[in-house]
Design an enzyme around this catalytic site. Structure first.
Site, PDB file in Angstrom:
ATOM      1  CB  CYS A  18       2.120  -2.627  17.077  1.00  0.00           C
ATOM      2  SG  CYS A  18       3.881  -2.285  17.016  1.00  0.00           S
ATOM      3  CB  CYS A  67       4.971  -4.883  10.036  1.00  0.00           C
ATOM      4  SG  CYS A  67       6.100  -4.209  11.271  1.00  0.00           S
ATOM      5  CD  GLU A 124      -3.068  -0.851   2.093  1.00  0.00           C
ATOM      6  OE1 GLU A 124      -3.961  -1.696   2.069  1.00  0.00           O
ATOM      7  OE2 GLU A 124      -3.152   0.195   2.733  1.00  0.00           O
ATOM      8  CB  SER A 152       5.893   4.438  17.060  1.00  0.00           C
ATOM      9  OG  SER A 152       5.636   4.877  15.750  1.00  0.00           O
ATOM     10  CG  LEU A 153       7.357   7.106  23.764  1.00  0.00           C
ATOM     11  CD1 LEU A 153       8.716   6.431  23.741  1.00  0.00           C
ATOM     12  CD2 LEU A 153       7.485   8.527  24.326  1.00  0.00           C
ATOM     13  CG  HIS A 154       2.579   4.231  20.093  1.00  0.00           C
ATOM     14  ND1 HIS A 154       2.294   5.415  19.468  1.00  0.00           N
ATOM     15  CD2 HIS A 154       2.957   3.377  19.100  1.00  0.00           C
ATOM     16  CE1 HIS A 154       2.483   5.295  18.165  1.00  0.00           C
ATOM     17  NE2 HIS A 154       2.902   4.075  17.916  1.00  0.00           N
ATOM     18  CB  CYS A 193      -1.759   6.266  11.116  1.00  0.00           C
ATOM     19  SG  CYS A 193      -0.831   7.667  10.587  1.00  0.00           S
ATOM     20  CG  ASN A 231      -6.733   6.434  12.622  1.00  0.00           C
ATOM     21  OD1 ASN A 231      -7.469   7.373  12.892  1.00  0.00           O
ATOM     22  ND2 ASN A 231      -5.513   6.596  12.163  1.00  0.00           N
ATOM     23  CB  CYS A 267       1.747   7.460   3.673  1.00  0.00           C
ATOM     24  SG  CYS A 267       1.934   6.260   4.979  1.00  0.00           S
ATOM     25  N   GLY A 282       5.172  -1.780   7.387  1.00  0.00           N
ATOM     26  CA  GLY A 282       6.537  -2.209   7.668  1.00  0.00           C
ATOM     27  C   GLY A 282       7.311  -1.336   8.625  1.00  0.00           C
ATOM     28  CD  GLU A 283      10.526  -0.213  12.547  1.00  0.00           C
ATOM     29  OE1 GLU A 283       9.477   0.222  13.031  1.00  0.00           O
ATOM     30  OE2 GLU A 283      11.515   0.500  12.330  1.00  0.00           O
ATOM     31  CB  SER A 302       7.344   6.677  11.419  1.00  0.00           C
ATOM     32  OG  SER A 302       6.692   6.213  12.572  1.00  0.00           O
TER      33      SER A 302
END
Ligand code: SAH
Ligand code: SF4
Length: 340
Positions: free
Chosen positions: A116, A112, A92, A212-214, A331, A288, A105, A159-160, A189
């Protein structure tokens, strides 16, 4: 037949060298370069300034472009593309038009491995790394489809990126030098992996770097991000500080807001403590929804409360409402399917 020669991703000197090896005059290198990166040629047959006979003989050379398998457009004009790669896999990419800007993006992997809990891509597992040209292609495809120049690139698709640095770094260099997008307008990111942030830092890129702390503490982070188990928050933050030192660039922290999980006043307080004295910007991302889990997006009031608690402590912070929700292009919603 040996694997084909891929042209996308090659610099002007590399293309010139290649074309002279093919018995063509050196000026054709410049032509090829322009057709690849400016005119967006998708196959050698498109490059009509080249002798037809020569083009027909290049059976084992490809430009390295994908084809658009499907797209959907949200009312805000954000467009999500499913792109088909040479081996038939689907990835994508998203085109996000805003005032005077077109942001793409991009994906860095097919799927991935990080898993998460809040992320659609993470729920689908990992297939393979993308090649440099498959990353660059996404920008050219969106640029061509929108008919306007891409101004910004964010590695926030599938993906990372730090797990695919050998392909991602050359892609960034080509996006910068060949497509002409400034490094500061390119954002990576990452969820963060031990040592990988430092590895990136040593490339000394002037890109925008987002982590990405979150979560405001190790316990919550481990629940949301399985790999956090092997990467204590203290080590992640120390490596981010090191990143700032090495590159002279600040770090952006992304923080998904999940109702009742990490959006309470005590979490804001913990976060402030971690970030004191840090050269940073915090991006709050109201969650989201994805179908696999039942997290909730916090109310507007809660989002504002969290925002204000950070502002009061002089932390640079903004809320990022993802665009493209209606096209499942926001996202965390990228899963490479047409229908749900
Ligand atoms: N793997 C990288 C980059 C891709 S994810 C990373 O995790 O940073 C890009 C961004 O989307 C990350 O900040 C990620 O946390 C966020 N994201 C993932 N799922 C989301 C969701 N359901 N709602 C909002 N943001 C999400
Ligand atoms: Fe991978 Fe990023 Fe999704 Fe986590 S949030 S599963 S790291 S794409």
């Amino acid at each position: 037949m040996s694997s084909p020669e891929v042209l996308l991703g090659k610099s002007l000197p590399e293309l010139t060298e290649w074309i002279t090896q093919q018995g063509q005059p050196a000026y054709r290198g410049k032509q090829l370069y322009q057709w690849l990166y400016e005119k967006g040629a998708t196959s050698l047959a498109d490059i009509t300034v080249f002798p037809q006979k020569w083009r027909q003989n290049q059976e084992n050379t490809i430009i390295g472009r994908s084809s658009i398998y499907h797209y959907s457009t949200a009312p805000d004009r954000t467009r999500k593309y499913l792109l088909k790669l040479a081996d038939g896999l689907i990835i994508e990419a998203v085109g996000i038009p805003t005032h005077k800007r077109l942001t793409v993006c991009v994906s860095s992997q097919v799927g991935c491995i990080m898993g998460c809990d809040f992320c659609a891509t993470g729920k689908g597992g990992f297939t393979r790394n993308l090649k440099t040209h498959e990353i660059i292609d996404q920008i050219l495809t969106v640029q061509n489809d929108f008919g306007e120049r891409v101004s910004n690139v964010v590695f926030m698709g599938m993906g990372e990126p730090l797990l695919n640095l050998p392909e991602v770094i050359p892609a960034i260099k080509s996006i910068n030098e060949d497509i002409g997008i400034g490094q500061r307008s390119i954002t990576i990111s990452t969820v963060g992996l031990p040592q990988k942030i430092l590895e990136l830092a040593h490339h000394q890129l002037q890109i925008t770097f987002a982590v990405s702390l979150h979560a405001s503490n190790q316990h919550i982070r481990e629940k949301l991000i399985p790999s956090a188990n092997h990467y204590p928050l203290s080590q992640l933050l120390a490596e981010c500080r090191e990143y700032v030192k090495i590159t002279g660039r600040r770090v952006t922290f992304e923080y998904i807001l999940l109702a009742g999980v990490n959006d309470l006043p005590q979490h804001a307080k913990e976060l402030v403590q971690h970030l004191r004295g840090f050269q940073t910007h915090v991006n709050l991302i109201p969650y989201n929804p994805i179908s696999e889990v039942d997290y909730q997006r916090p109310s507007q009031e809660r989002v504002n409360d969290f925002l204000n608690r950070l502002k009061q402590e002089n932390i640079a912070v903004s809320v990022r409402y993802s665009r493209g929700l209606e096209a499942d292009a926001a996202c965390g919603q990228l899963r490479a399917t047409v229908d749900r």
